[in-house]
Design a protein around this motif. Structure first.
Motif, PDB file in Angstrom:
ATOM      1  N   GLY A 127      -8.074  -5.962 -14.175  1.00 49.57           N
ATOM      2  CA  GLY A 127      -7.231  -6.595 -13.156  1.00 49.57           C
ATOM      3  C   GLY A 127      -5.832  -6.007 -13.167  1.00 49.57           C
ATOM      4  O   GLY A 127      -5.245  -5.727 -12.120  1.00 49.57           O
ATOM      5  N   TRP A 128      -5.290  -5.791 -14.359  1.00 46.35           N
ATOM      6  CA  TRP A 128      -3.972  -5.167 -14.473  1.00 46.35           C
ATOM      7  C   TRP A 128      -4.022  -3.724 -13.991  1.00 46.35           C
ATOM      8  O   TRP A 128      -3.117  -3.262 -13.289  1.00 46.35           O
ATOM      9  N   ARG A 129      -5.098  -3.012 -14.368  1.00 47.12           N
ATOM     10  CA  ARG A 129      -5.216  -1.603 -13.973  1.00 47.12           C
ATOM     11  C   ARG A 129      -5.154  -1.471 -12.449  1.00 47.12           C
ATOM     12  O   ARG A 129      -4.491  -0.594 -11.894  1.00 47.12           O
ATOM     13  N   LEU A 130      -5.873  -2.375 -11.756  1.00 45.91           N
ATOM     14  CA  LEU A 130      -5.884  -2.339 -10.291  1.00 45.91           C
ATOM     15  C   LEU A 130      -4.503  -2.653  -9.735  1.00 45.91           C
ATOM     16  O   LEU A 130      -4.026  -1.991  -8.815  1.00 45.91           O
ATOM     17  N   ARG A 131      -3.854  -3.675 -10.305  1.00 44.00           N
ATOM     18  CA  ARG A 131      -2.518  -4.043  -9.836  1.00 44.00           C
ATOM     19  C   ARG A 131      -1.575  -2.848  -9.970  1.00 44.00           C
ATOM     20  O   ARG A 131      -0.779  -2.562  -9.073  1.00 44.00           O
ATOM     21  N   ASP A 132      -1.667  -2.130 -11.103  1.00 49.14           N
ATOM     22  CA  ASP A 132      -0.745  -1.021 -11.307  1.00 49.14           C
ATOM     23  C   ASP A 132      -1.081   0.173 -10.408  1.00 49.14           C
ATOM     24  O   ASP A 132      -0.186   0.911  -9.999  1.00 49.14           O
ATOM     25  N   CYS A 133      -2.368   0.351 -10.102  1.00 46.04           N
ATOM     26  CA  CYS A 133      -2.737   1.386  -9.120  1.00 46.04           C
ATOM     27  C   CYS A 133      -2.066   1.093  -7.776  1.00 46.04           C
ATOM     28  O   CYS A 133      -1.509   1.984  -7.154  1.00 46.04           O
ATOM     29  N   PHE A 134      -2.138  -0.154  -7.336  1.00 45.60           N
ATOM     30  CA  PHE A 134      -1.544  -0.500  -6.035  1.00 45.60           C
ATOM     31  C   PHE A 134      -0.028  -0.382  -6.052  1.00 45.60           C
ATOM     32  O   PHE A 134       0.578  -0.052  -5.038  1.00 45.60           O
ATOM     33  N   ARG A 135       0.588  -0.647  -7.209  1.00 47.73           N
ATOM     34  CA  ARG A 135       2.042  -0.416  -7.305  1.00 47.73           C
ATOM     35  C   ARG A 135       2.325   1.057  -7.024  1.00 47.73           C
ATOM     36  O   ARG A 135       3.210   1.392  -6.243  1.00 47.73           O
ATOM     37  N   GLN A 136       1.537   1.929  -7.629  1.00 50.67           N
ATOM     38  CA  GLN A 136       1.733   3.364  -7.416  1.00 50.67           C
ATOM     39  C   GLN A 136       1.329   3.785  -6.005  1.00 50.67           C
ATOM     40  O   GLN A 136       1.807   4.798  -5.494  1.00 50.67           O
ATOM     41  N   GLN A 137       0.449   3.035  -5.369  1.00 47.91           N
ATOM     42  CA  GLN A 137       0.091   3.297  -3.968  1.00 47.91           C
ATOM     43  C   GLN A 137       1.199   2.840  -3.011  1.00 47.91           C
ATOM     44  O   GLN A 137       1.077   3.019  -1.811  1.00 47.91           O
ATOM     45  N   ARG A 138       2.236   2.219  -3.550  1.00 53.44           N
ATOM     46  CA  ARG A 138       3.357   1.716  -2.757  1.00 53.44           C
ATOM     47  C   ARG A 138       2.963   0.516  -1.923  1.00 53.44           C
ATOM     48  O   ARG A 138       3.573   0.228  -0.884  1.00 53.44           O
ATOM     49  N   TRP A 139       1.916  -0.196  -2.347  1.00 60.12           N
ATOM     50  CA  TRP A 139       1.509  -1.421  -1.661  1.00 60.12           C
ATOM     51  C   TRP A 139       2.225  -2.611  -2.303  1.00 60.12           C
ATOM     52  O   TRP A 139       2.808  -2.477  -3.372  1.00 60.12           O
ATOM     53  N   PRO A 140       2.148  -3.797  -1.647  1.00 63.97           N
ATOM     54  CA  PRO A 140       2.642  -5.025  -2.290  1.00 63.97           C
ATOM     55  C   PRO A 140       1.840  -5.326  -3.569  1.00 63.97           C
ATOM     56  O   PRO A 140       0.954  -4.558  -3.933  1.00 63.97           O
ATOM     57  N   GLU A 141       2.110  -6.447  -4.213  1.00 65.50           N
ATOM     58  CA  GLU A 141       1.482  -6.700  -5.519  1.00 65.50           C
ATOM     59  C   GLU A 141       0.125  -7.394  -5.399  1.00 65.50           C
ATOM     60  O   GLU A 141      -0.003  -8.466  -4.798  1.00 65.50           O
ATOM     61  N   LEU A 142      -0.873  -6.798  -6.029  1.00 69.75           N
ATOM     62  CA  LEU A 142      -2.218  -7.382  -6.044  1.00 69.75           C
ATOM     63  C   LEU A 142      -2.237  -8.613  -6.948  1.00 69.75           C
ATOM     64  O   LEU A 142      -1.706  -8.584  -8.051  1.00 69.75           O
ATOM     65  N   GLN A 143      -2.864  -9.681  -6.476  1.00 71.62           N
ATOM     66  CA  GLN A 143      -2.922 -10.918  -7.256  1.00 71.62           C
ATOM     67  C   GLN A 143      -4.192 -11.004  -8.088  1.00 71.62           C
ATOM     68  O   GLN A 143      -5.285 -10.653  -7.618  1.00 71.62           O
ATOM     69  N   MET A 144      -4.035 -11.470  -9.329  1.00 69.23           N
ATOM     70  CA  MET A 144      -5.197 -11.670 -10.194  1.00 69.23           C
ATOM     71  C   MET A 144      -6.200 -12.610  -9.533  1.00 69.23           C
ATOM     72  O   MET A 144      -5.815 -13.628  -8.967  1.00 69.23           O
ATOM     73  N   GLY A 145      -7.472 -12.267  -9.609  1.00 69.78           N
ATOM     74  CA  GLY A 145      -8.505 -13.143  -9.070  1.00 69.78           C
ATOM     75  C   GLY A 145      -8.592 -13.156  -7.559  1.00 69.78           C
ATOM     76  O   GLY A 145      -9.337 -13.950  -6.984  1.00 69.78           O
ATOM     77  N   SER A 146      -7.813 -12.270  -6.879  1.00 67.59           N
ATOM     78  CA  SER A 146      -7.867 -12.228  -5.417  1.00 67.59           C
ATOM     79  C   SER A 146      -9.161 -11.547  -4.967  1.00 67.59           C
ATOM     80  O   SER A 146      -9.835 -10.876  -5.743  1.00 67.59           O
TER      81      SER A 146
END
Lengths: 266, 202
Positions: A221-240
């Protein structure tokens, strides 16, 4: 316990003395030298303790939590995720299932449980990270076999594929930008091809992982959130839904592979 | 399959592509799964025509006429440097090429954005920490500095889709990632004979 600490320090010193190689080989060597001495062992122990610790207004442990194989069954449960749960009537990843159990069984407040799922640099690690690490270790060596029998589970895979290729943001990045080709790297970091079985199995099977550079265990879940940070997207929520859909896409592509988590990463 | 292809064509014409799911359904899922953080605002989840056309899962049939039209539109939208000067300072260009920051929620918006060229391309032969998602650009300056070469390289940096629709490369000019001066500096880093990109490894 001391032996682990000492060994880790030695290897950390050794790692700093290794000249920069133009591939990921240095981390493979590091992993080989570490053998079973993954610092994640401490986090595994912590996760197990938390599973059996009474918490919340109900002062209940998580032993009544059904991870899909029956209440309290932890061995081999993680490799069947993400999966549909009839009691919640949705497809869940391990993180959202744990949140469900914390709120329904232990009576804990949803917003409090969701407040800080992933630790920041310099932290000691969160309850969620410890529980996921232990539960992944409870599936170590098992075959990755996510459930795809329920219509909602198959729909989640389709959604995951759509999101994987969805290009957006100022840089036009999607997951596929970095993860649809084989044998590529970004700077020196090797990139798994998550559309292939081998790439997905290697990636899905090695998270959660101890990140040497951060001194912490990180979950998928953290790995995905950090990928999206690098994609310049807003923040991915856990369990979304996006998090669960992408995990379903990876897990299904990885099916038949072996769970080796907790892994050891740069 | 025929019906699916027709459906995709219609969706593309309206610039709201859906491949196997309805576009508004996916957008609703995205809105519920992300929260704005610092400069990474929620409007970044909305796609323009290029992003929609280039979001096809592999193996999906594409409408080649639409893609040709879209590529021509991108080419017509390229803004060449108004003063006709393409080449800036290669030393400043080297900084832009090595800087991976900019536009992330974790980045300071008052600092200049980087181009992060090294994430995907080999450039100066002495830099070993380069990615391989894009082709090696070592020795790029050997292509010369003809007007055609300057325009081609500028266009590639400004909007890569003008030549290769659905390239993985960001649109550094068209999306405002780099300033006109930064683009000129990167041009010099690529094309100046004195740039390390065009020197033999030591």
């Amino acid at each position: 316990m001391k032996r682990h600490h000492f060994g880790f320090t030695l290897f950390a010193v050794w790692l700093c003395s290794v000249p920069l190689a133009a591939d990921d080989g240095v981390f493979d060597q590091y992993r080989d030298l570490m053998g079973d001495d993954n610092p994640a062992v401490f986090v595994i122990d912590e996760g197990e303790e938390l599973w059996f610790a009474p918490q919340g207004p109900e002062s209940a442990t998580l032993e009544a939590c059904d991870l899909g194989l029956g209440p309290g069954v932890t061995a081999g449960a993680y490799v069947r995720f993400p999966r549909y749960f009839a009691d919640a009537d949705v497809v869940m990843d391990l993180e959202s299932r744990l949140v469900y159990c914390m709120t329904t069984i232990q009576g804990r407040d949803l917003d409090v449980v969701n407040a800080k799922p992933y630790s920041l640099r310099g932290d000691f690690g969160t309850e969620m990270e410890a529980l996921v690490t232990w539960l992944a270790a409870e599936s170590e060596g098992a075959t990755i076999a996510p459930e795809q029998t329920h219509a909602a589970e198959r729909a989640m895979y389709t959604l995951g594929e759509e999101i994987f290729f969805y290009r957006a943001g100022p840089h036009d990045f999607s997951c596929a930008t970095c993860h649809e080709q084989s044998d590529m790297r970004i700077r020196l970091q090797a990139l798994p091809d998550l559309t292939s079985h081998s790439g997905a199995a290697e990636a899905w099977g090695s998270w959660p992982a101890y990140r040497i550079s951060q001194g912490l265990v990180r979950t998928m879940g953290w790995r995905l959130r950090d990928c999206f940070r690098q994609q310049r997207w807003p923040e991915l929520q856990m369990g979304s839904e996006v998090s669960i859909a992408l995990q379903t896409y990876m897990a299904v592509n990885a099916a038949g592979g072996t769970m080796t988590a907790p892994g050891l990463k740069r | 399959m025929k019906a699916l292809v027709t459906g995709i064509t219609i969706a593309l014409a309206a610039s709201v592509t859906a491949w196997t799911m309805a576009s508004d359904e996916i957008e609703a899922v995205l809105r519920n799964s992300f929260v704005a953080k610092n400069q990474a605002t929620m409007d970044r989840l909305e796609r323009d025509a290029v992003q929609s056309a280039c979001s096809a899962p592999r193996g999906m049939p594409l409408d080649n006429d639409m893609l040709t039209t879209l590529r021509a539109e991108r080419l017509n939208s390229v803004v060449l440097p108004p003063d006709g000067q393409y080449l800036g300072d290669w030393q400043r260009g080297a900084e832009v090429a090595g800087n991976g920051r900019g536009l992330q929620s974790s980045d300071d918006p008052t600092q200049p954005n980087g181009g992060n060229c090294y994430a995907c391309h080999q450039l100066a032969p002495d830099e070993v920490a380069y990615g391989t998602l894009g082709p090696s650009l070592t020795g790029y300056g050997a292509r010369g500095q003809s007007e055609a070469m300057l325009q081609y390289t500028w266009t590639k940096l400004w909007d890569t889709h003008a030549y290769n629709l659905c390239s993985h490369m960001p649109r550094f000019g068209a999306q405002g990632i780099l300033t006109e001066q930064q683009l000129k500096d990167v041009m010099a880093y690529l094309l100046d004979p004195a740039s390390p990109v065009n020197q033999a490894a030591e």
